[in-house]
Scaffold this active site. Structure first.
Site, PDB file in Angstrom:
ATOM      1  N   SER A  11      10.257   2.703   6.110  1.00  0.00           N
ATOM      2  CA  SER A  11       8.807   2.587   6.293  1.00  0.00           C
ATOM      3  C   SER A  11       8.207   3.831   6.927  1.00  0.00           C
ATOM      4  O   SER A  11       8.917   4.635   7.556  1.00  0.00           O
ATOM      5  CB  SER A  11       8.483   1.373   7.169  1.00  0.00           C
ATOM      6  OG  SER A  11       8.854   0.178   6.526  1.00  0.00           O
ATOM      7  N   HIS A  27      19.351   0.299  -0.686  1.00  0.00           N
ATOM      8  CA  HIS A  27      17.931   0.661  -0.605  1.00  0.00           C
ATOM      9  C   HIS A  27      17.079  -0.556  -0.286  1.00  0.00           C
ATOM     10  O   HIS A  27      16.190  -0.494   0.591  1.00  0.00           O
ATOM     11  CB  HIS A  27      17.473   1.287  -1.921  1.00  0.00           C
ATOM     12  CG  HIS A  27      16.019   1.659  -1.925  1.00  0.00           C
ATOM     13  ND1 HIS A  27      15.511   2.727  -1.202  1.00  0.00           N
ATOM     14  CD2 HIS A  27      14.944   1.083  -2.545  1.00  0.00           C
ATOM     15  CE1 HIS A  27      14.207   2.795  -1.381  1.00  0.00           C
ATOM     16  NE2 HIS A  27      13.836   1.812  -2.183  1.00  0.00           N
ATOM     17  N   GLY A  41     -15.701  -0.426  20.395  1.00  0.00           N
ATOM     18  CA  GLY A  41     -15.527   0.221  19.104  1.00  0.00           C
ATOM     19  C   GLY A  41     -15.099  -0.818  18.069  1.00  0.00           C
ATOM     20  O   GLY A  41     -14.718  -1.947  18.427  1.00  0.00           O
ATOM     21  N   ALA A  42     -15.154  -0.449  16.808  1.00  0.00           N
ATOM     22  CA  ALA A  42     -14.755  -1.384  15.742  1.00  0.00           C
ATOM     23  C   ALA A  42     -14.096  -0.635  14.583  1.00  0.00           C
ATOM     24  O   ALA A  42     -14.125  -1.091  13.445  1.00  0.00           O
ATOM     25  CB  ALA A  42     -15.958  -2.182  15.244  1.00  0.00           C
ATOM     26  N   GLN A 100       6.686  -8.886   3.366  1.00  0.00           N
ATOM     27  CA  GLN A 100       6.262  -8.483   2.023  1.00  0.00           C
ATOM     28  C   GLN A 100       7.414  -8.587   1.020  1.00  0.00           C
ATOM     29  O   GLN A 100       7.195  -8.933  -0.148  1.00  0.00           O
ATOM     30  CB  GLN A 100       5.712  -7.051   2.082  1.00  0.00           C
ATOM     31  CG  GLN A 100       4.410  -6.952   2.866  1.00  0.00           C
ATOM     32  CD  GLN A 100       4.031  -5.526   3.219  1.00  0.00           C
ATOM     33  OE1 GLN A 100       4.895  -4.665   3.403  1.00  0.00           O
ATOM     34  NE2 GLN A 100       2.747  -5.263   3.331  1.00  0.00           N
ATOM     35  N   MET A 117      -8.461   1.820  14.570  1.00  0.00           N
ATOM     36  CA  MET A 117      -7.561   1.650  15.702  1.00  0.00           C
ATOM     37  C   MET A 117      -7.866   0.361  16.465  1.00  0.00           C
ATOM     38  O   MET A 117      -6.963  -0.412  16.810  1.00  0.00           O
ATOM     39  CB  MET A 117      -7.648   2.846  16.642  1.00  0.00           C
ATOM     40  CG  MET A 117      -6.654   2.793  17.794  1.00  0.00           C
ATOM     41  SD  MET A 117      -4.939   2.877  17.247  1.00  0.00           S
ATOM     42  CE  MET A 117      -4.845   4.588  16.754  1.00  0.00           C
ATOM     43  N   ILE A 118      -9.151   0.100  16.730  1.00  0.00           N
ATOM     44  CA  ILE A 118      -9.531  -1.116  17.445  1.00  0.00           C
ATOM     45  C   ILE A 118      -9.221  -2.339  16.589  1.00  0.00           C
ATOM     46  O   ILE A 118      -8.833  -3.399  17.108  1.00  0.00           O
ATOM     47  CB  ILE A 118     -11.022  -1.077  17.826  1.00  0.00           C
ATOM     48  CG1 ILE A 118     -11.242  -0.075  18.974  1.00  0.00           C
ATOM     49  CG2 ILE A 118     -11.526  -2.457  18.243  1.00  0.00           C
ATOM     50  CD1 ILE A 118     -10.550  -0.446  20.283  1.00  0.00           C
ATOM     51  N   CYS A 155       0.821  -1.213   0.000  1.00  0.00           N
ATOM     52  CA  CYS A 155       0.000   0.000   0.000  1.00  0.00           C
ATOM     53  C   CYS A 155       0.854   1.262   0.000  1.00  0.00           C
ATOM     54  O   CYS A 155       0.397   2.334  -0.409  1.00  0.00           O
ATOM     55  CB  CYS A 155      -0.950  -0.002   1.195  1.00  0.00           C
ATOM     56  SG  CYS A 155      -0.115  -0.093   2.789  1.00  0.00           S
TER      57      CYS A 155
END
Length: 419
Positions: free
Chosen positions: A105, A95, A185-186, A116, A189-190, A50
């Protein structure tokens, strides 16, 4: 042809451009083969995440790779060139090592990128675009990353709030894997917290959220978790050893009274409550209760800042290690490149030896004087061995090529002051 590295990342390109040039895993085999066929690059691997898309290969024309990418993605060369970086030889190897070690990163030292890079290596293997030279580059990179991870503390300290929350909870409970976790929460972050809990071996996780569908989606990603509505929070709070909360509520969703009732049901067994929401999800007065360890995002931030500084120090050590590994590898590669020349020279000398020996043996068979034969053999062999170097030395002297003469003296093992 030398090693080249070409790509874009989160530092050089917007997310919109990164999305356009990204490769899905199931398209990589075809892309690798097509790129090699079209560009003349002899060996190639593509790393696509990503945050970056990068090409690693052996060739002498990085421009051809860039042109192929622009055609494949229907992007102008001008648009790509403004965001692309290109490295060659030692810079390219350095690199790749920095990328695989997490030094390049978004989160310094994060370990996921190493996996990855390994996936990129495996895809190149499957596509048949990983030759001996590129394989050695990746093997050396894997070795360098191992050294960075074992000889520095680059990955020892958490620098994300989600991971720091889990590490904090882990310090409170000696039997951490047996604890029961309640996530309030969902959101993103959670979701990260949940994955870290799973990685640390916590199996009993309950997710409380206003939207049951979103909580169920997260539970499915985890491979199974209990799901309840936020309105049922009071009913499940007493079952939790660890509570980590991060909702978008403007008012606290967990009050002091709710926690008091939960503690009573738990017979006052300790609870760790970590509030990473802003505004806060847990009333500050909860901290007044015995048997509750309450932490807020401010507590985590101070820890994270200390860890960032520690990682920066470790990163400096890692950079030095990578520099050493890259230099050593390229030194070995250059020495190996000379092996063919050494072999050819020795073969030539051996051909001279065999030819002169055959003449000597023939003369001996005809009854010639052995002493004269040995003298002739040694003199003839010497003349053949020194003829070509002598010609080259005379030409260098005639053209005032002093550096060439100095180097030739070293090559021939001669004392320069005698020349």
């Amino acid at each position: 042809m030398g090693l080249i590295a070409l790509g874009i990342n989160h530092k050089t390109a917007s997310v919109q451009l990164r999305e356009k040039v990204a490769f899905l895993p199931d398209t990589l085999t075809q892309a690798l083969q097509a790129a090699c066929d079209s560009t003349g690059v002899s060996e190639l691997a593509i790393l696509s995440t990503c945050n970056r898309t990068e090409f690693y290969g052996f060739g002498d024309n990085s421009q051809a790779v860039l042109s192929w990418l622009s055609q494949q993605r229907h992007l102008s060369l001008h648009e790509l060139k403004s965001s692309v970086y290109v490295y060659e030889e030692q810079d390219a190897l350095r690199h790749l090592m920095r990328v695989a070690s997490g030094l390049d990163s978004m989160v310094l030292g994060e370990p996921q990128i190493f996996g990855q890079v390994k996936v990129a290596y495996q895809h190149a293997q499957q596509a048949g675009t990983l030759g001996q030279k590129l394989d050695r580059v990746f093997q050396q990179t894997f070795s360098a990353v191992k050294r960075v991870r074992t000889e520095t503390a680059i990955g020892a300290n958490p620098v994300s709030i989600g991971f720091a929350a889990v590490q904090l909870a882990k310090q409170i409970f000696s039997d951490f894997q047996q604890t029961k976790a309640l996530l309030v929460g969902a959101g993103e972050m959670i979701s990260l917290v949940a994955k870290h809990l799973k990685e640390q071996g916590v199996q009993q996780i309950t997710i409380a959220n206003r939207s049951l569908e979103r909580a169920e989606n997260l539970a499915q990603e985890l491979g199974g978790a209990k799901v309840v509505l936020l309105s049922d929070l009071a009913d499940v709070l007493s079952q939790a050893d660890i509570v980590i909360s991060c909702t978008g509520s403007q008012l606290p969703v967990i009050g002091k009274g709710m926690v008091e009732r939960a503690l009573k049901k738990r017979r006052y067994r300790p609870m760790a409550m970590i509030d990473i929401a802003v505004p806060r999800d847990i009333e500050p007065e909860v901290d007044d209760l015995d048997d509750v360890y309450l932490y807020t995002v401010d507590d985590l931030e101070s820890t994270i800042e200390e860890n960032r500084r520690a990682r920066q120090q470790a990163a400096q050590q890692a950079e030095q290690l990578i520099e050493q590994c890259a230099a050593q590898f390229l030194h070995e590669q250059r020495a190996q490149a000379a092996q063919g020349l050494v072999t050819a020279y020795r073969q030539q000398a051996d051909e001279f030896r065999v030819a002169e020996l055959a003449k000597a043996q023939q003369a001996l068979a005809q009854g010639a004087n052995p002493h004269e034969i040995l003298e002739r053999l040694s003199r003839s062999l010497m003349n053949k061995l020194v003829h070509s170097p002598s010609v080259q030395l005379k030409q260098a002297a005639a053209h005032n090529e002093h550096e060439k003469l100095k180097w030739a003296a070293q090559l021939l093992g001669l004392n320069s002051k005698d020349n």
